[in-house]
Design an enzyme around this catalytic site. Structure first.
Site, PDB file in Angstrom:
ATOM      1  N   SER A 145      -3.770   7.500  -2.745  1.00 16.90           N
ATOM      2  CA  SER A 145      -2.843   6.802  -1.851  1.00 16.90           C
ATOM      3  C   SER A 145      -1.779   6.167  -2.722  1.00 16.90           C
ATOM      4  O   SER A 145      -2.012   5.920  -3.912  1.00 16.90           O
ATOM      5  CB  SER A 145      -3.601   5.705  -1.098  1.00 16.90           C
ATOM      6  OG  SER A 145      -2.689   4.795  -0.494  1.00 16.90           O
ATOM      7  N   TYR A 158      -9.883  -1.279  -0.252  1.00 17.37           N
ATOM      8  CA  TYR A 158      -9.218   0.039  -0.293  1.00 17.37           C
ATOM      9  C   TYR A 158      -8.433   0.192  -1.597  1.00 17.37           C
ATOM     10  O   TYR A 158      -8.508   1.231  -2.267  1.00 17.37           O
ATOM     11  CB  TYR A 158      -8.289   0.140   0.921  1.00 17.37           C
ATOM     12  CG  TYR A 158      -7.631   1.480   1.171  1.00 17.37           C
ATOM     13  CD1 TYR A 158      -8.364   2.579   1.602  1.00 17.37           C
ATOM     14  CD2 TYR A 158      -6.245   1.630   1.028  1.00 17.37           C
ATOM     15  CE1 TYR A 158      -7.738   3.792   1.875  1.00 17.37           C
ATOM     16  CE2 TYR A 158      -5.620   2.837   1.298  1.00 17.37           C
ATOM     17  CZ  TYR A 158      -6.367   3.919   1.718  1.00 17.37           C
ATOM     18  OH  TYR A 158      -5.747   5.121   1.991  1.00 17.37           O
TER      19      TYR A 158
HETATM   20  C1  BGC Z   1      -3.046   3.925   4.252  1.00 18.18           C
HETATM   21  C2  BGC Z   1      -2.225   3.635   5.472  1.00 18.18           C
HETATM   22  C3  BGC Z   1      -0.892   2.969   5.097  1.00 18.18           C
HETATM   23  C4  BGC Z   1      -0.206   3.769   4.029  1.00 18.18           C
HETATM   24  C5  BGC Z   1       1.088   3.120   3.553  1.00 18.18           C
HETATM   25  C6  BGC Z   1      -2.230   4.675   3.245  1.00 18.18           C
HETATM   26  O1  BGC Z   1      -2.995   4.888   2.113  1.00 18.18           O
HETATM   27  O2  BGC Z   1      -4.169   4.690   4.612  1.00 18.18           O
HETATM   28  O3  BGC Z   1      -2.967   2.786   6.335  1.00 18.18           O
HETATM   29  O4  BGC Z   1      -0.050   2.867   6.224  1.00 18.18           O
HETATM   30  O5  BGC Z   1      -1.064   3.939   2.927  1.00 18.18           O
HETATM   31  O6  BGC Z   1       0.947   1.761   3.276  1.00 18.18           O
END
Ligand code: BGC
Length: 257
Positions: A145, A158
């Protein structure tokens, strides 16, 4: 479509919906046989399977909790038993939990870290053990991410998991380069998938986010799977140890609202 994956087998975790589903279909559209992993939505996995088969590619669905070592081992075993091997691993399964740091419970922390990080760690280990024994090359692609690098207040667990995935990728690129296995991360920004259901329903929040995205829209799952397909292909044979961001520019333009 080019035909870059004929004769190859790929495991895609979390491929019953969202980004994982798109990756499974994209790899299959170019000839890969696919192990469709799902946790709790067999109907989504069956939908992915039907779409894969529509391209004339083989697919199996396997239920697994990626945080269980026995289940990750079984995913790899099923690839060998039912599809004759496994060349590409896409660690996509992921969860997030919105909570201020002071309210994060042990249960939620474990769920997020075990799914996003432990799962990728031990599934990669099971995948690589087989390749090393067979002296075969391979590809590992983690769907991390933008938050492997960028802050995300109220999503500390996360961020811890995705930051860990960043270093796991770098480390494994070093350890596995000599045996011909490349390891890279794809870091999506805000993509139109079920993980963002709450955000999509909250117009003010969504508009604030869109204001932070230079390209002015959420990403599509196809935006992500096209990059994964490239990294999984022979054309990316000299690429290892890096993260590739697909976020419409979000990471370069983040502002707290
Ligand atoms: C998350 C989303 C978020 C995006 C940008 C992703 O990794 O799962 O919830 O909107 O990042 O912030």
């Amino acid at each position: 479509m080019p035909d870059r994956f004929t004769g190859k087998v790929a495991i895609v975790t979390g491929s019953s919906s969202g980004i994982g589903q798109s990756i499974a279909i994209r790899l299959a559209s170019e000839g890969a046989a696919v192990v469709i992993d799902y946790h709790s939505h067999p109907e989504g996995a069956n939908e992915t399977k039907a779409k894969v088969e529509a391209f004339g590619s083989k697919a199996i669905t396997v239920q697994a909790d990626v945080s269980s070592l026995a289940d990750t081992q079984n995913l790899v075993d099923q690839a060998y038993i039912q599809l004759g091997g496994c060349d590409i691993l896409v660690n996509n399964a992921g969860v997030e939990k919105n909570a201020p740091f002071l309210e994060v419970t042990e249960k939620d922390y474990d769920m997020v870290l075990d799914t996003n990080l432990k799962g990728a760690f031990f599934l990669t280990q099971a995948f690589v053990k087989r390749l090393v024994a067979l002296q075969k090359p391979g590809r590992v692609i983690n769907i991390s991410s933008v938050h492997e690098d960028m802050v995300f207040p109220n999503f500390a667990s996360y961020c811890a998991a995705k930051g860990g995935m960043r270093m796991l990728m770098r480390d494994l690129a070093m350890e596995l380069g000599p045996v011909g296995i490349t390891v890279n991360n794809v870091a999506p920004g805000a993509i139109n998938t079920p993980i963002n259901t709450a955000l999509l329903a909250d117009k003010p929040k969504l508009n604030a986010l869109l204001n932070n995205i230079p390209l002015g829209r959420l990403g599509s799952t196809d935006d992500v799977s096209a990059l994964v397909a490239f990294l999984a292909s022979d054309e990316a044979g000299y690429i290892t140890g890096s993260t590739y961001v697909v976020d419409g520019g979000l990471m370069r333009n983040y502002k707290e609202q």
